[in-house]
Each structure stands twice: as C-alpha cells, then as structure tokens.
Design an enzyme around this catalytic site. Sequence first.
Site, mmCIF file in Angstrom:
data_model
loop_
_atom_site.group_PDB
_atom_site.id
_atom_site.type_symbol
_atom_site.label_atom_id
_atom_site.label_comp_id
_atom_site.label_asym_id
_atom_site.label_seq_id
_atom_site.Cartn_x
_atom_site.Cartn_y
_atom_site.Cartn_z
ATOM 1 N N TYR A 61 134.236 -18.013 -10.614
ATOM 2 C CA TYR A 61 134.597 -19.439 -10.589
ATOM 3 C C TYR A 61 136.067 -19.555 -10.254
ATOM 4 O O TYR A 61 136.904 -18.891 -10.873
ATOM 5 C CB TYR A 61 134.337 -20.097 -11.949
ATOM 6 N N GLU A 63 137.809 -22.859 -9.269
ATOM 7 C CA GLU A 63 138.216 -24.239 -8.949
ATOM 8 C C GLU A 63 139.729 -24.304 -8.813
ATOM 9 O O GLU A 63 140.463 -23.743 -9.633
ATOM 10 C CB GLU A 63 137.743 -25.197 -10.040
ATOM 11 N N ASP A 214 136.093 -33.189 15.523
ATOM 12 C CA ASP A 214 135.019 -32.409 14.899
ATOM 13 C C ASP A 214 134.631 -31.301 15.878
ATOM 14 O O ASP A 214 133.918 -31.541 16.859
ATOM 15 C CB ASP A 214 133.836 -33.339 14.595
ATOM 16 N N THR A 240 132.670 -25.919 11.762
ATOM 17 C CA THR A 240 131.784 -25.057 10.979
ATOM 18 C C THR A 240 132.030 -23.623 11.427
ATOM 19 O O THR A 240 132.453 -23.366 12.548
ATOM 20 C CB THR A 240 130.298 -25.414 11.155
ATOM 21 N N LYS A 243 128.463 -21.496 13.832
ATOM 22 C CA LYS A 243 127.858 -21.762 15.152
ATOM 23 C C LYS A 243 128.465 -20.788 16.168
ATOM 24 O O LYS A 243 128.264 -19.590 16.037
ATOM 25 C CB LYS A 243 128.072 -23.237 15.523
ATOM 26 N N ARG A 249 127.568 -19.413 7.055
ATOM 27 C CA ARG A 249 127.308 -20.859 7.023
ATOM 28 C C ARG A 249 128.389 -21.541 6.178
ATOM 29 O O ARG A 249 128.568 -21.203 5.007
ATOM 30 C CB ARG A 249 125.934 -21.049 6.378
HETATM 31 N N1 DSN Z 1 122.908 -29.600 12.394
HETATM 32 C C1 DSN Z 1 123.997 -29.245 13.277
HETATM 33 C C2 DSN Z 1 123.543 -29.042 14.666
HETATM 34 O O1 DSN Z 1 122.452 -28.534 14.834
HETATM 35 O O2 DSN Z 1 124.267 -29.344 15.599
HETATM 36 C C3 DSN Z 1 125.095 -30.194 13.185
HETATM 37 O O3 DSN Z 1 125.514 -30.242 11.886
#
Ligand code: DSN
Length: 436
Positions: A61, A63, A214, A240, A243, A249
């Site tokens: 933990y 925080e 984004d 993110t 990707k 993730r």
């Molecule tokens: N769900 C994602 C995508 O497939 O682009 C975006 O958050």
Amino acid sequence: MGRPVSSGSPFPRWLDADPEVARLVTEEYGRQTSTLQLIASENFTSPAVLAATGSVLTNKYSEGYPGSRYYGGNRIIDEVEDLARRRATALFGAEHANVQPHSGANANLAVYHALLEPGDTVLAMRLDHGGHLTHGSPASITSSYWRFVSYGVTPPTGDEDHPGEVIDFDQVRDVAKSEQPKLIVAGSTAYSRTIEAEPFRQIADEVGARLMFDAAHPAGLIAGGVHPNPVGVADVVTFTTHKTLRGPRGGAILTTAELAKKIDSAVFPGLQGGPLEHVIAAKAVAFAEAATPGFRRYVEAVVANAKALAAALRAEGFRLVAGGTDNHLLLVDLRTFDPGLTGKTAQEVLDRYGITCNRNTIPDDPRSPFVTSGLRLGTAAETTAGMGTAEMATVASLIGRALRHRDDVAALEAVQAEVTSLCAAFPPYPDLAGSG
Ligand code: DSN
C-alpha cells in the site's frame, strides 16, 4: 480438480495452486497466440513487463507520492515510482509525470478534475467521429459533471489525393469561439491520420482555454519518433501504457511543472486510492524499452504494416476512412465491399474464424454504434509478433475471403486453418513457449 493444467504452459508452476484459473490463463494464452490480434488498442507486452506486473510489488500500500506516503515501508516503492516518473519524463521530454492512473479514462478524469469546475465547458471530438467515451459521451460520468461541446471531421470528398475525413479545424475554431470552452481536448480512439497539437494550441490560445492531448493511441509512436510529440505544446498529455507503447494496462499523465501539483492532487486523493505499484514498475520497464533503437524500428514497422494493410484492403474492395493511415490503425468502411455487411456481423464472423478486431462507427455512420458500418484494425500487436508487410497482404486477403464467403463454412474453415499456420510462424512469446 483434474491434472494441473499449466504443465507445458509458459506460466509459473505457482498457478497450479488454482487449476481453474491456470486453465483459463493458459487458454487465453492459446487464443492470443493462435489467432490474429488486430484490435488497434492491444499489444503483446515483453516478458519483463509481464514479470513486473506479476511481482510482489502488488502487496504494498503506498497512498501518496514518493517521499510523502500515508503508510510505512515505502523506501523501495518510492524508488520504483521515482524511476517510472524519471523514465517517463525523459522519454517524452516532459517536466512532470504522474504514473499512477489506473487507466486512460482515469487519467482523463483526473485532468478534468484538476483543471475544471463542475459545469465548465469542454470542447472535444465527437464520439461517432472518433472521440473517446471520456470526451463527453452521454454514457460517461464526464458528461454529468462538465458540459461538452464537440468538433468532428470534414466530409469525404471522393478525391484520392485529398480524401477528407480529417479534423475540421474551421469547426474547432468556430465552436471554440461560440462556446468559450475552458479546456480543448485533442486526440481520438479511431483516427487514422496524424494529429498535430499546434493548430489546437493556436485555437486554445485564441479563446483562453487549456489544451489536453489524449495520446492513448499514439503514445508509442510518439516515443519512437514516428508521430509528432504534443509535449511542450499541450498543457497536459494523457496516455495509456498498453497500446502502441506496449507496456502494462494503465494510464499516465505528462504535464508542466506549473500544473504538477494540481494534477497529482487530482489523481490522489482526488480520484484514486492506493496506486498499483506492480503496474508502475511494469510501466517503468516499458518506458525503458520504448527508449531503445529497437523500439524505434518497431514503431516504424507498425506504421509500414498499417499502410500495407490499408493498400491490400483497398484492393479487396474496402474503402478506408480518410483514404488510408499515417499511424497504427485503419478505419474500414465495409459498404463499398458489401452494402449489406455490418460491422457487427463482420466482427462476429472474423472472430469465430480466428481474426480478432472490433466494429466501429465510421463518421456519420447511418447505423447504430452497436451495429456500425465499419471495422477498426490495428497493426501494433502482430508487428510485435514479427509480421511484416508481406503478412499484411495475406491478412487482408484472409479478411476479404472470410467476409465474402461468410455463409460458406468450408471456406471459413480454410481461412481459419491459414490463420492458425500464419500465427504459428510468428509467436509473440518465442522464449516463453514450452518453458513451463
Ligand atoms: N477502449 C480503447 C480503445 O479500444 O481504443 C480506448 O480506451
């Protein structure tokens, strides 16, 4: 409870303690490695990322932030999180990084929470033109707290040299001037062309708005130098890590020293509790991997593969939204191939025979988001597995054959057999297979 199912699987024997979960993990490994992974937001992480994600750091933990935690015992965890922050800022050239967001959606929410008051206006991309749920979808909590107005893409022109369906900056400026947003959001989940931050910055400055970029989809392409970097242009960049960046993730936020404290407070305690330090360690691994020359070659191959897939799909009779791609994804309009074929049916047929992708609305789609006239495809995962432009031509022909013969089981089974042997030739985890 039968025989331990991880025998012969690439996973630690410890999972034998729970044969039911072990079986499911092994089956999913089999699915991922024996079928084509063409979902534009997915990838195969490295074994080092997998190892960090499955480490004892999950037990802690923490925080707070390095040097200022609400629990004892965080000396080493502080080093982990500091390492991830340092690697992220170095990779993208940012002044500050917050690596705690559990997801891209949380990263976006934290930015809104940091920079806006409830009821403030935000200008973002229309969902049906490629925007994300957190860009103000009525189904997202974002639209309950803030007032979203939107921009979209220009209409298709039918001209191959200037196909249209690119961000309509005249509209961005007009809506910004009439609606006076506090924040403009650049970025998309289904846009196949490069997104430059500068035109958004100029419009944001004209109306006195902050700019958030984004970068969930192109983050890896930015890190590898094949997409312009919005850091230093936008006030805040969210992304993110799973990707094109090929990490675990999760989400992250890059910002200026001026906004660092506001952003950090919005993530914790504003939005989240304890950070996932095992995932943060895996993010650190991914940031280091993305800084290597090998990663640069990888993202160059991702884009080359996307262009090759686009050309081969066009030859099969599909129309590409925006005329093609500059990045890792393509948005396929199915109507020129077969006006009666929906995205939903195409996704289901392809999934059943080993080609994994997702249906997607195309701009001004006459069909609902559950049905759609489009498919979204991406090349990030199969490029990691080692496929190149020759394989992309094969993939396009398999997609064309499967959808053309979608009522012919023998033809579909022949496609599936070819998918299986193609995937067998490109294992994403060659060093893991058979080591269990
Ligand atoms: N769900 C994602 C995508 O497939 O682009 C975006 O958050």
